[in-house]
Design an enzyme around this catalytic site. Structure first.
Site, PDB file in Angstrom:
ATOM      1  CB  THR A   6      -0.624 -11.906   0.485  1.00 44.87           C
ATOM      2  OG1 THR A   6      -0.530 -10.737  -0.323  1.00 44.87           O
ATOM      3  CG2 THR A   6       0.729 -12.579   0.569  1.00 44.87           C
ATOM      4  CB  ALA A  18       0.902  -8.177  -2.558  1.00 44.98           C
ATOM      5  CD  GLN A  69      -2.220  -5.631  -4.579  1.00 42.58           C
ATOM      6  OE1 GLN A  69      -1.661  -6.425  -3.830  1.00 42.58           O
ATOM      7  NE2 GLN A  69      -3.296  -4.948  -4.230  1.00 42.58           N
ATOM      8  CE1 TYR A  88       3.526  -5.071   3.004  1.00 42.29           C
ATOM      9  CE2 TYR A  88       1.340  -4.641   2.130  1.00 42.29           C
ATOM     10  CZ  TYR A  88       2.184  -5.377   2.933  1.00 42.29           C
ATOM     11  OH  TYR A  88       1.698  -6.417   3.682  1.00 42.29           O
ATOM     12  NE  ARG A 142      -6.682  -3.420  -1.953  1.00 43.91           N
ATOM     13  CZ  ARG A 142      -6.582  -4.419  -1.082  1.00 43.91           C
ATOM     14  NH1 ARG A 142      -5.397  -4.883  -0.732  1.00 43.91           N
ATOM     15  NH2 ARG A 142      -7.653  -4.965  -0.557  1.00 43.91           N
ATOM     16  N   PRO A 165      -7.323  -8.725  -3.721  1.00 46.32           N
ATOM     17  CG  PRO A 165      -5.776  -7.002  -3.677  1.00 46.32           C
ATOM     18  CD  PRO A 165      -7.211  -7.281  -3.934  1.00 46.32           C
ATOM     19  N   GLY A 195     -12.885 -10.094   0.094  1.00 44.33           N
ATOM     20  CA  GLY A 195     -11.651 -10.775   0.421  1.00 44.33           C
ATOM     21  C   GLY A 195     -11.868 -12.178   0.937  1.00 44.33           C
ATOM     22  CB  THR A 196     -11.956 -13.635   4.358  1.00 45.28           C
ATOM     23  OG1 THR A 196     -12.935 -12.724   4.874  1.00 45.28           O
ATOM     24  CG2 THR A 196     -10.569 -13.186   4.795  1.00 45.28           C
TER      25      THR A 196
END
Length: 358
Positions: free
Chosen positions: A25, A56, A98, A179, A226, A23, A313-314
């Site tokens: 954002t 997210a 997510q 979070y 997660r 995920p 991810g990236t």
């Protein structure tokens, strides 16, 4: 031998490979936190992933932490996400959402002046949040009352229902990265007493209640979780992260989840340790590793049975055809951090594929 291209049964989800998209954002939602055609294109471009884990997404209204992140609490947002899931499915992909509450990482300037909420009245320090008025310090959140927490659990359940209406293949409960659910889990941010504070059994209560509610909506075989026990992002710390993940991993067996998605490190290098080994020892389901894996390391870890899949991810952001590049051992595009959170297609839908390059 099991490798990155061996199909994987993750609960009720059959994944064609073990190269997952983490995920990410990227703040490309339209007004009202509604996903649009740009987001649909972005995810459809990456549909060759074994599983796309969408970013997210606000489970309930009024908890924005990123300004332009998507939500799943309004009819318009559900309709917007339906465009995304239709595009991904048309491209042969699988996608889960997510669902998330920003907790103390939210800011009044992003939420019509509302003060953020958290387990304890402790502000994030050492960082600032992007707002329409520029970067601003985080504010001190309001400590949630115990009698407010059932409404948050119900909000996650409604988000799970909306995700199903939007055509997703499942949901991931976001219990990581500082979070709300993670804030309750870790003792550096949870200083409350009572049924949701103190010992880890109490601090994990809200996470478990959310998981139960979401599994009631979806069935546990389409729900993932997660966690990030080491990550200090959003000013997070825990006094015993290895003990916490070992205990949590064992407890999560009770839910028969589709997977446990575990972030193995700390973005800022403040906390160290091996969280993957105790998680593997205790968790009997599918274990997904995340943070800093190369394709070769991922391949070796899967072959050795240390993990079952890896979320990139990236690398997936910059390489829409990442599985094919890994299969061919082709060069990877470099991600452009300057465009990670900027609006528009640049650095989002314009990364070239191997086919485009040819």
């Amino acid at each position: 031998m099991t490798d990155l291209f061996t199909p994987l049964q993750a609960g009720d989800l059959l994944l064609p490979n073990r190269i997952l998209m983490a995920p990410l954002t990227r703040c490309r939602a339209e007004d009202g936190h509604v996903p649009g055609e740009l987001m649909a294109t972005h995810y459809a471009q990456r549909a060759s992933a074994g599983l796309l884990i969408a970013e997210a997404t606000m489970a309930m209204e009024g908890n924005s932490a990123f300004w332009r992140e998507p939500g799943i609490h309004s009819e318009a947002q559900v309709a917007g996400w339906k465009k995304v899931t239709d595009a991904v499915h048309a491209a042969g992909g699988r996608i889960v959402l997510q669902i998330w509450h920003g907790g103390r990482a939210c800011h009044p300037l992003l939420n019509d002046g509302r003060q953020p909420v958290a387990p304890s009245a402790l502000a994030i320090t050492g960082d600032e949040v992007h707002t329409p008025e520029g970067k601003q310090p985080y504010v001190v959140p309001r400590e949630l009352r115990d009698d407010e927490l059932p409404a948050i659990v119900a909000g996650f359940a409604r988000a799970a229902e909306n995700a199903r209406a939007a055509g997703f293949d499942g949901v991931e409960v976001h219990g990581a990265n500082g979070y709300l659910l993670d804030e309750f889990l870790r003792d550096g941010s949870n200083k409350r007493s009572g049924p949701y504070g103190g010992p880890r059994e109490h601090r994990a209560r809200l996470l478990f209640e959310v998981i139960e509610a979401v599994c009631t909506v979806w069935g546990s075989g389409r729900v993932g979780v997660r966690l990030s026990p080491l990550n200090s992002y959003n000013d997070m710390v825990d006094s015993d992260p290895l003990g916490l993940i070992e205990w949590l991993a064992g407890c999560l067996n009770d839910y028969r989840l589709a997977y446990l998605h575990l972030m193995r490190g700390d973005f800022f290098g403040k906390q160290h340790g091996d969280v993957m080994t105790p998680a593997r020892a205790m968790f009997r389901g599918v274990l997904i590793g995340n943070m800093g894996y190369s394709a070769d390391e991922a391949e070796a870890a899967i072959a050795a049975g240390k993990i079952d899949a890896v979320a990139f991810g990236t690398a997936f952001l910059a390489n829409p055809d990442l599985p094919e590049r890994i299969r061919r051992k082709a060069a990877l595009n470099a991600p452009d951090p300057a465009t990670f959170y900027t609006p528009g297609p640049q650095g989002y839908t314009d990364y070239p594929t191997l086919a485009a390059g040819a």
